[in-house]
Design an enzyme around this catalytic site. Structure first.
Site, PDB file in Angstrom:
ATOM      1  N   TYR A   1       0.870  -1.180   0.000  1.00 63.03           N
ATOM      2  CA  TYR A   1       0.000   0.000   0.000  1.00 63.03           C
ATOM      3  C   TYR A   1       0.905   1.228   0.000  1.00 63.03           C
ATOM      4  O   TYR A   1       1.493   1.574   1.026  1.00 63.03           O
ATOM      5  CB  TYR A   1      -0.914  -0.042   1.226  1.00 63.03           C
ATOM      6  CG  TYR A   1      -1.910   1.102   1.347  1.00 63.03           C
ATOM      7  CD1 TYR A   1      -2.095   2.043   0.340  1.00 63.03           C
ATOM      8  CD2 TYR A   1      -2.688   1.223   2.492  1.00 63.03           C
ATOM      9  CE1 TYR A   1      -3.010   3.071   0.457  1.00 63.03           C
ATOM     10  CE2 TYR A   1      -3.627   2.250   2.627  1.00 63.03           C
ATOM     11  CZ  TYR A   1      -3.770   3.176   1.616  1.00 63.03           C
ATOM     12  OH  TYR A   1      -4.688   4.199   1.742  1.00 63.03           O
TER      13      TYR A   1
ATOM     14  N   GLY B   1      -5.220   4.275  -6.689  1.00 59.03           N
ATOM     15  CA  GLY B   1      -5.913   4.685  -5.476  1.00 59.03           C
ATOM     16  C   GLY B   1      -6.307   6.146  -5.393  1.00 59.03           C
ATOM     17  O   GLY B   1      -6.767   6.594  -4.349  1.00 59.03           O
TER      18      GLY B   1
ATOM     19  N   GLU C   1      -9.882  10.389  -8.302  1.00 58.63           N
ATOM     20  CA  GLU C   1     -10.034  11.567  -9.163  1.00 58.63           C
ATOM     21  C   GLU C   1      -9.251  11.432 -10.466  1.00 58.63           C
ATOM     22  O   GLU C   1      -9.504  12.134 -11.430  1.00 58.63           O
ATOM     23  CB  GLU C   1      -9.494  12.822  -8.442  1.00 58.63           C
ATOM     24  CG  GLU C   1     -10.112  13.154  -7.115  1.00 58.63           C
ATOM     25  CD  GLU C   1      -9.472  12.397  -5.940  1.00 58.63           C
ATOM     26  OE1 GLU C   1      -8.959  11.279  -6.132  1.00 58.63           O
ATOM     27  OE2 GLU C   1      -9.511  12.930  -4.830  1.00 58.63           O
TER      28      GLU C   1
ATOM     29  N   LYS D   1      -1.010  -1.239  -4.293  1.00 56.01           N
ATOM     30  CA  LYS D   1      -2.145  -0.293  -4.283  1.00 56.01           C
ATOM     31  C   LYS D   1      -1.471   1.067  -4.376  1.00 56.01           C
ATOM     32  O   LYS D   1      -0.842   1.543  -3.427  1.00 56.01           O
ATOM     33  CB  LYS D   1      -2.953  -0.439  -2.994  1.00 56.01           C
ATOM     34  CG  LYS D   1      -3.979   0.655  -2.793  1.00 56.01           C
ATOM     35  CD  LYS D   1      -4.875   0.270  -1.640  1.00 56.01           C
ATOM     36  CE  LYS D   1      -5.628   1.424  -0.991  1.00 56.01           C
ATOM     37  NZ  LYS D   1      -6.060   2.516  -1.815  1.00 56.01           N
TER      38      LYS D   1
HETATM   39  O1  SI3 Z   1      -8.960   2.777   2.439  1.00 55.11           O
HETATM   40  C1  SI3 Z   1      -8.006   3.157   1.783  1.00 55.11           C
HETATM   41  O2  SI3 Z   1      -6.883   2.862   2.128  1.00 55.11           O
HETATM   42  C2  SI3 Z   1      -8.279   3.994   0.630  1.00 55.11           C
HETATM   43  O3  SI3 Z   1      -9.395   4.211   0.296  1.00 55.11           O
HETATM   44  C3  SI3 Z   1      -7.254   4.630  -0.102  1.00 55.11           C
HETATM   45  C4  SI3 Z   1      -7.779   5.384  -1.315  1.00 55.11           C
HETATM   46  O4  SI3 Z   1      -6.674   5.514  -2.128  1.00 55.11           O
HETATM   47  C5  SI3 Z   1      -8.399   6.718  -0.920  1.00 55.11           C
HETATM   48  N1  SI3 Z   1      -7.379   7.484  -0.254  1.00 55.11           N
HETATM   49  C6  SI3 Z   1      -7.585   8.023   0.922  1.00 55.11           C
HETATM   50  C7  SI3 Z   1      -6.414   8.613   1.593  1.00 55.11           C
HETATM   51  O5  SI3 Z   1      -8.680   8.069   1.446  1.00 55.11           O
HETATM   52  C8  SI3 Z   1      -8.993   7.422  -2.122  1.00 55.11           C
HETATM   53  O6  SI3 Z   1     -10.087   6.651  -2.550  1.00 55.11           O
HETATM   54  C9  SI3 Z   1      -9.459   8.843  -1.790  1.00 55.11           C
HETATM   55  O7  SI3 Z   1     -10.285   8.849  -0.664  1.00 55.11           O
HETATM   56  C10 SI3 Z   1     -10.219   9.460  -2.960  1.00 55.11           C
HETATM   57  O8  SI3 Z   1      -9.422   9.431  -4.108  1.00 55.11           O
HETATM   58  C11 SI3 Z   1     -10.682  10.891  -2.648  1.00 55.11           C
HETATM   59  O9  SI3 Z   1      -9.589  11.761  -2.595  1.00 55.11           O
END
Ligand code: SI3
Length: 292
Positions: free
Chosen positions: A136, A188, A191, A164
């Site tokens: 990760y 991950g 956007e 990831k």
């Molecule tokens: O649970 C997790 O580890 C993730 O969801 C990681 C994921 O990469 C998310 N990153 C974070 C820091 O929350 C993204 O889904 C992120 O929320 C999204 O791109 C919005 O910025």
């Protein structure tokens, strides 16, 4: 048939007093399987608030998610921790006690560990375990940026099957994709998914898919059919959605959106914000705008 895989990063539901709300977590698992038809769940990551949970809570989360979802979608247990003993204990529990086939671990954070120490951490987590692991990588929050060469050194452990990749460094992504065509790369940063698809990622893992999965599946389908204009239009709408959610407070708002969808998702653990009337009104507007 879509070849890329979409995983929701599972949220953990909490009660107002900070205790775990198992019914809420199970309901979010069910929504992902029954409504989103998601390929998999990433359990106990950033979105799951795992870094604010104690060892027993993290184990409990692995247990109830597996109990609710096993055999219905892929499941990945995120075991990484700043405490290597905790990471090893969680990995052993997830694999040998519960039955997870795949685990993941965030790079060790807070202290500026050198690469040999990071490699030691991953090899130690995997020692003696019959499992496979996704690194990760999340430089923005961990401060740890691995190079393509360093990923290659970690891949010398055959149990490490991929990354990831939560990072906007597209040159690095391209270098890693080219160097390791047989390793899995799940993107991950929700956007920027379309740009990552162009570079050949195997799928995505993210928080915002919990509600927005259908639109993203459509985007991937359009991309795979060569309809880039449609894929871009869907990414534009997705990004309007994500910006609105972030403006309203990311994780608490995703839980409020679950509420709007009829799922009692509880709330976040402190010090994340408890929902205010303004946040609830904001979430209702976002739900009406993007999902009705
Ligand atoms: O649970 C997790 O580890 C993730 O969801 C990681 C994921 O990469 C998310 N990153 C974070 C820091 O929350 C993204 O889904 C992120 O929320 C999204 O791109 C919005 O910025």
């Amino acid at each position: 048939m879509i070849m890329k895989k979409l995983y929701s990063a599972l949220m953990t539901a909490f009660n107002e007093d900070g205790s775990m709300n198992d019914a809420g977590t199970r309901a979010m698992v069910r929504y992902n399987i029954d409504v989103n038809h998601i390929d998999g769940l990433y359990i106990g990551g950033s979105t799951g608030e795992a870094f604010m949970m104690n060892t027993e809570e993290r184990k409990h989360l692995f247990k109830i998610a597996f109990d609710e979802a096993a055999g219905q979608c892929d499941l990945i247990a995120q075991v990484g921790s700043i405490n290597l003993n905790e990471a090893k204990e969680l990995a052993d529990y997830a694999v040998n006690t519960i039955g997870y086939k795949t685990i993941s671990a965030v790079t060790p954070f807070y202290y500026p560990f050198n690469f040999d120490q990071i490699k030691y951490y991953y090899d130690a987590i995997l020692e003696g375990l019959d499992t496979q692991l996704l690194i990760y990588s999340l430089p923005a929050l961990t401060g740890v940026s691995l190079t393509a060469e360093q990923f290659g050194k970690l891949f010398e452990n055959p149990k490490i099957i991929g990354i990831k990749f939560t990072n906007a460094d597209f040159l690095l992504l391209e270098r890693v994709r080219k160097a390791f065509p047989d390793k899995l790369i799940y993107f991950g940063s929700d956007e920027m998914l379309l740009s990552a698809l162009v570079l050949g990622v195997d799928g995505a893992i993210g928080s915002t898919f919990n509600l927005n999965a259908k639109r993203v599946f459509d985007e991937i389908k359009a991309f795979e059919a060569g309809d880039n204009a449609k894929a871009l239009e869907l990414q534009h709408t997705t990004n309007d959605y994500i910006m609105d959610v972030i403006d309203n407070d990311l994780y608490p708002t995703i839980k409020l959106l679950f509420h709007e969808a009829g799922v009692d998702a509880g709330q976040c653990s402190k010090p994340m914000n408890a929902p205010t009337p303004e946040m609830k009104a904001g979430a209702a507007k976002i739900y009406a705008k993007y999902f009705k």
